[in-house]
Design an enzyme around this catalytic site. Structure first.
Site, PDB file in Angstrom:
ATOM      1  N   GLU A  27       5.669  13.517  18.523  1.00 45.48           N
ATOM      2  CA  GLU A  27       6.481  13.748  17.143  1.00 45.48           C
ATOM      3  C   GLU A  27       5.923  14.753  16.232  1.00 45.48           C
ATOM      4  O   GLU A  27       4.485  14.640  15.922  1.00 45.48           O
ATOM      5  CB  GLU A  27       6.440  12.429  16.571  1.00 45.48           C
ATOM      6  N   CYS A  77      11.823   9.484  10.969  1.00 40.46           N
ATOM      7  CA  CYS A  77      11.703   8.855  12.071  1.00 40.46           C
ATOM      8  C   CYS A  77      13.024   8.925  12.933  1.00 40.46           C
ATOM      9  O   CYS A  77      12.496   9.031  14.301  1.00 40.46           O
ATOM     10  CB  CYS A  77      11.211   7.330  11.857  1.00 40.46           C
ATOM     11  N   LYS A 137       0.828  -0.954  -0.018  1.00 39.42           N
ATOM     12  CA  LYS A 137      -0.045   0.041   0.085  1.00 39.42           C
ATOM     13  C   LYS A 137       0.811   1.213   0.182  1.00 39.42           C
ATOM     14  O   LYS A 137       1.541   1.667   0.943  1.00 39.42           O
ATOM     15  CB  LYS A 137      -1.150  -0.119   1.443  1.00 39.42           C
ATOM     16  N   GLU A 149       7.277  -0.240  12.619  1.00 41.78           N
ATOM     17  CA  GLU A 149       8.594   0.620  12.523  1.00 41.78           C
ATOM     18  C   GLU A 149       7.700   2.018  12.862  1.00 41.78           C
ATOM     19  O   GLU A 149       7.052   2.511  11.966  1.00 41.78           O
ATOM     20  CB  GLU A 149       9.220   0.637  11.263  1.00 41.78           C
TER      21      GLU A 149
HETATM   22  P1  NAD Z   1       0.816   7.591   8.971  1.00 40.37           P
HETATM   23  O1  NAD Z   1       0.789   6.720  10.303  1.00 40.37           O
HETATM   24  O2  NAD Z   1      -0.211   8.403   8.937  1.00 40.37           O
HETATM   25  O3  NAD Z   1       0.847   6.656   7.725  1.00 40.37           O
HETATM   26  C1  NAD Z   1       1.866   5.821   7.117  1.00 40.37           C
HETATM   27  C2  NAD Z   1       0.994   5.037   5.977  1.00 40.37           C
HETATM   28  O4  NAD Z   1      -0.138   4.035   6.963  1.00 40.37           O
HETATM   29  C3  NAD Z   1       0.466   5.505   4.984  1.00 40.37           C
HETATM   30  O5  NAD Z   1       0.406   4.561   3.791  1.00 40.37           O
HETATM   31  C4  NAD Z   1      -1.167   5.560   5.268  1.00 40.37           C
HETATM   32  O6  NAD Z   1      -1.997   5.639   4.494  1.00 40.37           O
HETATM   33  C5  NAD Z   1      -1.318   4.447   6.109  1.00 40.37           C
HETATM   34  N1  NAD Z   1      -2.332   4.307   6.863  1.00 40.37           N
HETATM   35  C6  NAD Z   1      -3.095   5.549   7.766  1.00 40.37           C
HETATM   36  N2  NAD Z   1      -4.083   5.034   8.494  1.00 40.37           N
HETATM   37  C7  NAD Z   1      -4.008   3.701   8.396  1.00 40.37           C
HETATM   38  C8  NAD Z   1      -4.828   2.655   8.806  1.00 40.37           C
HETATM   39  N3  NAD Z   1      -6.052   3.008   9.627  1.00 40.37           N
HETATM   40  N4  NAD Z   1      -4.893   1.321   8.446  1.00 40.37           N
HETATM   41  C9  NAD Z   1      -3.735   0.946   7.639  1.00 40.37           C
HETATM   42  N5  NAD Z   1      -2.958   2.019   6.980  1.00 40.37           N
HETATM   43  C10 NAD Z   1      -3.028   3.310   7.330  1.00 40.37           C
HETATM   44  O7  NAD Z   1       2.265   8.361   8.950  1.00 40.37           O
HETATM   45  P2  NAD Z   1       2.825   9.240   8.151  1.00 40.37           P
HETATM   46  O8  NAD Z   1       2.468  10.595   8.705  1.00 40.37           O
HETATM   47  O9  NAD Z   1       2.529   9.355   6.724  1.00 40.37           O
HETATM   48  O10 NAD Z   1       4.385   9.119   8.331  1.00 40.37           O
HETATM   49  C11 NAD Z   1       5.094   9.386   9.256  1.00 40.37           C
HETATM   50  C12 NAD Z   1       5.441   8.654  10.454  1.00 40.37           C
HETATM   51  O11 NAD Z   1       6.123   7.563   9.873  1.00 40.37           O
HETATM   52  C13 NAD Z   1       6.059   9.368  11.646  1.00 40.37           C
HETATM   53  O12 NAD Z   1       5.485   8.891  12.792  1.00 40.37           O
HETATM   54  C14 NAD Z   1       7.471   8.624  11.379  1.00 40.37           C
HETATM   55  O13 NAD Z   1       8.378   8.626  12.478  1.00 40.37           O
HETATM   56  C15 NAD Z   1       7.098   7.075  10.925  1.00 40.37           C
HETATM   57  N6  NAD Z   1       8.259   6.531  10.114  1.00 40.37           N
HETATM   58  C16 NAD Z   1       8.869   5.466  10.795  1.00 40.37           C
HETATM   59  C17 NAD Z   1       9.910   4.948  10.573  1.00 40.37           C
HETATM   60  C18 NAD Z   1      10.675   3.899  10.866  1.00 40.37           C
HETATM   61  O14 NAD Z   1      11.594   3.120  10.423  1.00 40.37           O
HETATM   62  N7  NAD Z   1      10.550   3.676  12.276  1.00 40.37           N
HETATM   63  C19 NAD Z   1      10.327   5.241   9.083  1.00 40.37           C
HETATM   64  C20 NAD Z   1       9.813   6.349   8.568  1.00 40.37           C
HETATM   65  C21 NAD Z   1       8.578   6.909   9.085  1.00 40.37           C
END
Ligand code: NAD
Length: 490
Positions: free
Chosen positions: A387, A288, A179, A254
């Site tokens: 964050e 992140c 996705k 993650e």
């Molecule tokens: P997000 O959680 O809003 O979205 C991430 C993904 O999840 C997107 O593809 C989104 O469409 C999907 N998503 C959202 N709601 C969902 C649901 N209910 N069910 C299934 N999928 C769903 O995060 P974001 O704002 O796009 O990204 C930033 C976050 O990602 C920050 O918290 C960052 O720290 C984290 N991140 C972590 C790592 C790591 O390796 N630990 C790496 C990169 C980013």
């Protein structure tokens, strides 16, 4: 569009073919630099997820029957195609994220390195052989794929995020449904295109475009998905763990970070200042592993703060190769960040630099946040514990090492941490005692390498690690095999 090759409508990849959604719905992907529509994107829902999971299930058996070496070889050809098309991938990543082409090229190189490393795992995919308590009995473990992986990623480093999940999932013999992040659809699309052009069998990798709740949630809930691997926010991760837990599916999370960088009184302050700025602001703080809590010894606090303020004000913000960082990914994120800084200010925080959106002509159309330094905030304040995922960092004054370590650990998150010191004693004590999955000495809070396991404690994850060989554990089951021989049968 012509320059990058982003199609005017980005569709899903299902069974090796580009297909629209069942309902024909689309959404607009907007450029963070210009605010203009870059492309229309398939807005998938449960029916489209169903189609993708079915395609993956059909393809998985044949894929798993190939030897791991053969799978690895095919993955290597994908990385070679990525290398041949590195400029185009970088142009797409830059167009959809607003990061510079130079930075996007570097990120694409990292994704290729990730693919090369995982392709090599096809020749290893180690189990163990060990001893037995019983004479003439042999004990060993082998790896088996789980089946179908549901891979859900964030937009911040889009091609690296694709590579981190797709390569280990596939080398282990799983098929996958990825996705894509709604803010970076074209990066996932070009990856799918290249993979199919070099002969990835149809259905082994399916790519679904769309929003989290509409396309991500049905993937998580689908009983045909054996493992969910998610990179994103802790709030969504918690929701996913609940749903996947109900049907006892494996789930690797993650998640976010609020990463401390400690500057001791014996640090090389020039080097520290360089790394604080990179950790806090590179990729517009959308990491992140961004350094968002800068913990400074009292003895050097005033001097170091002045160095940071002066250098932060000199940072260039824009989409070019000569700029230090670009816009944030969308307007909503920008608005939320500005509001969070404002709430902190109302509670007594001092904003030393930035704290606002750039609105003058060069930046007016894009989603640009000024690099922001904040001080005079408490460790339990909202800005210290949540964050922001943008170019905002807070400074904290501590009297000594013990207070620095204690403040570093006083967080709901535990992803990465860094200390700047010339003392090996302080460095090692910090590395041992800081409650994070990654500890760094005298550099940045980010910078993990493809062959190393990455992941965090507390609300930063649920214990799995990717990439590194440790990622193979997410995507494979271990089977114990015992063989008993009878020397009398010789
Ligand atoms: P997000 O959680 O809003 O979205 C991430 C993904 O999840 C997107 O593809 C989104 O469409 C999907 N998503 C959202 N709601 C969902 C649901 N209910 N069910 C299934 N999928 C769903 O995060 P974001 O704002 O796009 O990204 C930033 C976050 O990602 C920050 O918290 C960052 O720290 C984290 N991140 C972590 C790592 C790591 O390796 N630990 C790496 C990169 C980013």
């Amino acid at each position: 569009m012509e320059r990058t090759g982003i199609p005017s409508t980005i569709l899903n990849w299902i069974s090796g073919t580009e297909v629209g959604t069942a309902a024909g719905e689309i959404f607009a992907k907007v450029s963070p630099v210009s605010g203009k529509v870059l492309a229309s994107v398939a807005r998938s829902r449960a029916a489209d997820v169903e189609q993708a999971v079915e395609a993956a299930r059909r393809a998985q058996k044949g894929w798993a029957e190939r030897t791991p070496v053969e799978r690895g070889d095919l993955l290597l050809t994908i990385t070679q195609a990525m290398r041949r098309n590195q400029e185009q991938i970088a142009a797409i990543v830059a167009a959809e994220t607003g990061m510079s082409v130079k930075q996007a090229r570097g990120e694409t190189g990292g994704a290729i390195a990730q693919g090369e490393f995982m392709a090599g795992e096809g020749r290893r995919l180690y189990g163990r052989t060990t001893t037995s308590a019983v004479p003439n009995k042999y004990a060993m473990t082998v790896r088996h794929p789980l089946g179908v992986g549901g891979l859900i990623i964030a937009a911040n480093t889009p091609i690296a995020n694709v590579a981190w999940k797709v390569f280990p999932a596939l080398v282990c013999g799983n098929a996958a449904v990825l996705k894509a992040a709604e803010d970076t659809p074209a990066t996932a699309w070009i990856f799918g295109k290249l993979a199919h052009e070099v002969g990835l069998p149809p259905g082994v990798l399916n790519i679904i475009q769309g929003y989290g709740e509409e396309a991500g949630a049905p993937l998580v809930a689908h009983p045909g998905v054996d493992v969910i691997s998610f990179t994103g926010s802790s709030a969504v991760g918690r929701q996913i763990a609940r749903v996947a837990g109900e049907r006892l599916a494996r789930v690797s999370l993650e998640l976010g970070g609020k990463n401390p960088l400690v500057v001791c009184d014996d640090a090389d302050l020039e080097n520290s200042a360089r790394w604080v700025l990179l950790s806090a602001f590179s990729n517009a703080g959308q990491r992140c592993a961004a350094g968002s809590r800068i913990i400074i010894f009292d003895g050097v606090y005033d001097r170091f703060r002045d160095m940071l303020v002066e250098r932060t004000k000199r940072l260039r913000v824009g989409p070019g190769d000569d700029d230090d960082f670009g816009p944030v990914i969308n307007e909503e994120q920008l608005t939320n960040m500005v509001a969070a800084v404002e709430r902190a200010r109302e509670k007594g925080a001092v904003v030393l630099a930035g704290g606002h959106r750039f609105t003058e002509s060069a930046h007016a159309q894009g989603f640009y946040m000024a690099p922001t330094l904040v001080e005079n905030v408490g460790p339990q304040d909202e800005i210290s514990t949540s964050e922001l995922f943008g170019p905002v960092t807070c400074l904290y004054r501590v009297k000594d090492f013990a207070e620095a370590l204690s403040l570093a650990n006083d967080s709901p998150y535990g992803l990465t941490a860094c200390i700047h010191t010339r003392s090996i004693h302080r460095a090692m004590e910090f590395a041992q005692k800081v409650q994070t999955g990654v500890a760094v000495v005298n550099a940045g809070t980010y910078g993990s390498e493809p062959h190393m396991p990455f992941g965090g404690l507390k609300q930063s994850g649920n214990g799995w690690r990717e990439p590194g060989t440790e990622a193979l554990d997410i995507y494979s089951n271990l089977k114990d095999i015992y063989i008993t021989i009878d020397p009398g049968m010789l």
